[in-house]
Design a protein around this motif. Structure first.
Motif, PDB file in Angstrom:
ATOM      1  N   CYS A  91       0.843  -1.196   0.000  1.00 33.26           N
ATOM      2  CA  CYS A  91       0.000   0.000   0.000  1.00 33.26           C
ATOM      3  C   CYS A  91       0.876   1.243   0.000  1.00 33.26           C
ATOM      4  N   ARG A  92       0.479   2.226  -0.827  1.00 36.41           N
ATOM      5  CA  ARG A  92       1.302   3.425  -0.967  1.00 36.41           C
ATOM      6  C   ARG A  92       1.186   4.366   0.223  1.00 36.41           C
ATOM      7  N   HIS A  93       0.219   4.138   1.137  1.00 41.72           N
ATOM      8  CA  HIS A  93       0.121   5.054   2.274  1.00 41.72           C
ATOM      9  C   HIS A  93       1.275   4.839   3.246  1.00 41.72           C
ATOM     10  N   GLY A  95       2.736   1.499   3.620  1.00 43.67           N
ATOM     11  CA  GLY A  95       3.493   0.284   3.330  1.00 43.67           C
ATOM     12  C   GLY A  95       2.893  -1.008   3.829  1.00 43.67           C
ATOM     13  N   TYR A 124      -7.654   0.990  -4.410  1.00 43.85           N
ATOM     14  CA  TYR A 124      -6.943   1.009  -5.704  1.00 43.85           C
ATOM     15  C   TYR A 124      -7.774   0.276  -6.743  1.00 43.85           C
ATOM     16  N   TYR A 147       0.235   8.322  -6.543  1.00 44.58           N
ATOM     17  CA  TYR A 147       0.378   7.152  -5.667  1.00 44.58           C
ATOM     18  C   TYR A 147      -0.308   5.886  -6.197  1.00 44.58           C
ATOM     19  N   LEU A 149      -0.316   1.883  -7.355  1.00 42.15           N
ATOM     20  CA  LEU A 149       0.461   0.713  -6.939  1.00 42.15           C
ATOM     21  C   LEU A 149       1.685   0.595  -7.847  1.00 42.15           C
ATOM     22  N   ALA A 150       2.763   0.072  -7.286  1.00 43.70           N
ATOM     23  CA  ALA A 150       4.003  -0.089  -8.069  1.00 43.70           C
ATOM     24  C   ALA A 150       3.876  -1.341  -8.930  1.00 43.70           C
TER      25      ALA A 150
END
Ligand code: FES
Ligand SMILES: [Fe+2]
Length: 426
Positions: A91-93, A95, A124, A147, A149-150
């Protein structure tokens, strides 16, 4: 260079002179430092098979994979009708691991419209876009489009879903699979949707189990009790020889005979095999799937029974004459442990009899695999012991072992040369 006909002189191994014929070091299977190099040089950089498209049947179908060797967890999702997308499971918030159920270390699967973080509820879309932030106005100049997801590179070959964790990778999957992959194109993997799976934690280096499954030299000895006694003594007397070997880039394949499906003499097999018309080689009355692609039984040998492919680094496909498929995966978890996965794929049975014939093949495979697994831990403990013995002779039938260890070393050396600051392998 491809070779399918045994040379009049010399050996399979001597067809590939760069492999040499000297005894091979197993230091690459006992050293924690070397394993750390493999993680970066191989598992963090090459295409890895993580599943099949049938595991993601609908829009929003997903599964997670824990790829310890590459130091991450990923989510793979069907993000549109014909697209598959992979993300780092992060999660980008702050982690949190985004997708998991009861235990964060366990893999999971399901179907969803969006991914929602368990921690503060960020959401997401299936393509990874951040669509919802709880109390968004509390943040400072937060732009959701910053932001997502990677993503992880994700491609499909013949229905097998692969990821590559190296964001800088420029080799398409098809190119990586090379001529070995191309020679298998068109095999009807997608029709084999009856799947039985095994998973085991094994106390050996990952390469040791691949070594056991890419040579058949051990079969007449280690698996002798699987055969009835007459057959067993014949096997021990004559030994075993494969029909053909071929190495291509980092990948390799071996063609093997298949005298057991159905056996010439029914007394060669156990009563349950006679009754169910099945055994290790699969149901004797397999389905008709049409012509085989050129890579399967490339020598078109009459006695052919199994084609075993090793797609570097950790994915094997075994294609059996009675038209079913076995896959193996070897996922390292340390220098002397790994997770082994075996999956048996069949065209769905049409009746109870066919189902039992398939299940007999599945449980027979398990017996063989357990026998193989036993030797692995015994081998690992001894090659780790402080004996003066560090190298081991490999015969011509063990060519794929020589090739695997050679390829691993080539990847590690290339990585070390590029990075130059890492410690040398032990
Ligand atoms: S860590 Fe995911 S929402 Fe906060
Ligand atoms: Fe075996």
């Amino acid at each position: 260079m491809a070779h399918f006909a045994k040379p009049a002189e010399g050996s399979w191994t001597e067809h590939y002179p760069w492999l040499g014929t000297a005894p091979t070091s197993y230091a690459d299977s006992t050293s924690p430092e070397y394993y750390e190099l493999e993680r970066k040089a191989i598992f963090g950089r090459t295409w890895l098979n993580v599943g099949r498209v049938e595991q993601l049947p609908k829009l929003g179908s997903y599964f997670t994979r824990e790829i310890d060797a590459a130091g991450t967890s990923i989510v793979v999702v069907r993000s549109s009708a014909d697209e598959f997308t992979a993300f780092h499971n992060l999660c980008r918030h702050r982690g949190n691991k985004l997708v998991w159920n009861d235990y964060p270390g366990e893999e999971t699967s399901g179907v969803c419209r969006q991914f929602t973080c368990k921690y503060h509820g960020w959401r997401y879309a299936l393509d990874g876009e951040l669509t919802f932030v709880q109390q968004e106005s509390e943040f400072f100049d937060l732009d959701k489009s910053d932001y997502p997801l990677a993503t992880v590179q994700c491609e499909v070959w013949e229905g097998f879903v692969f990821v590559n964790l190296d964001a800088t990778n420029t080799t398409p999957l098809k190119e990586f699979m090379g001529e070995t992959g191309a020679s298998l194109a068109g095999y009807p993997f997608g029709e084999m949707t009856q799947v039985h799976r095994y998973r085991a934690e094994v106390g050996s280096n990952w390469k040791l189990f691949i070594d056991a499954f890419t040579e058949f030299y051990h079969a007449p000895v280690l698996h002798v009790r699987q055969a009835v006694s007459d057959e067993a003594s014949k096997l021990q007397e004559y030994g075993y020889e494969a029909l053909a070997y071929k190495l291509s880039g980092p990948h390799g394949q071996v063609s093997s005979w298949g005298g057991m499906s159905p056996p010439k003499d029914l007394n060669m097999v156990k009563p349950i095999e006679r009754v169910l018309r099945s055994g290790l080689f699969g149901p004797w009355d397999g389905p008709d799937i049409g012509d085989l692609p050129p890579g399967v039984n490339p020598a078109r040998h009459k006695a052919w029974g199994i084609e075993s492919f090793l797609f570097f680094p950790n994915f094997m496909i075994l294609i059996w004459k009675p038209n079913w498929v076995l896959t193996y995966h070897y996922w390292p978890t340390s220098h002397n442990t790994h997770i082994f996965e075996g999956a048996c794929y069949f065209v769905p049975p049409k009746n109870g009899r066919e189902r039992l014939a398939q299940e007999l093949a599945v449980v027979t495979f398990k017996e063989y695999a357990l026998q193989d697994g036993n030797t692995l831990e015994a081998t690992q403990t001894m090659i780790e012991s402080r004996t003066p013995v560090t190298t081991f002779p490999l015969n011509d039938q063990e060519i794929m072992i020589r090739h695997l260890h050679h390829t691993v070393d080539a990847y590690v050396q290339e990585f070390q040369q590029r990075t130059a600051t890492l410690p040398a392998p032990a």
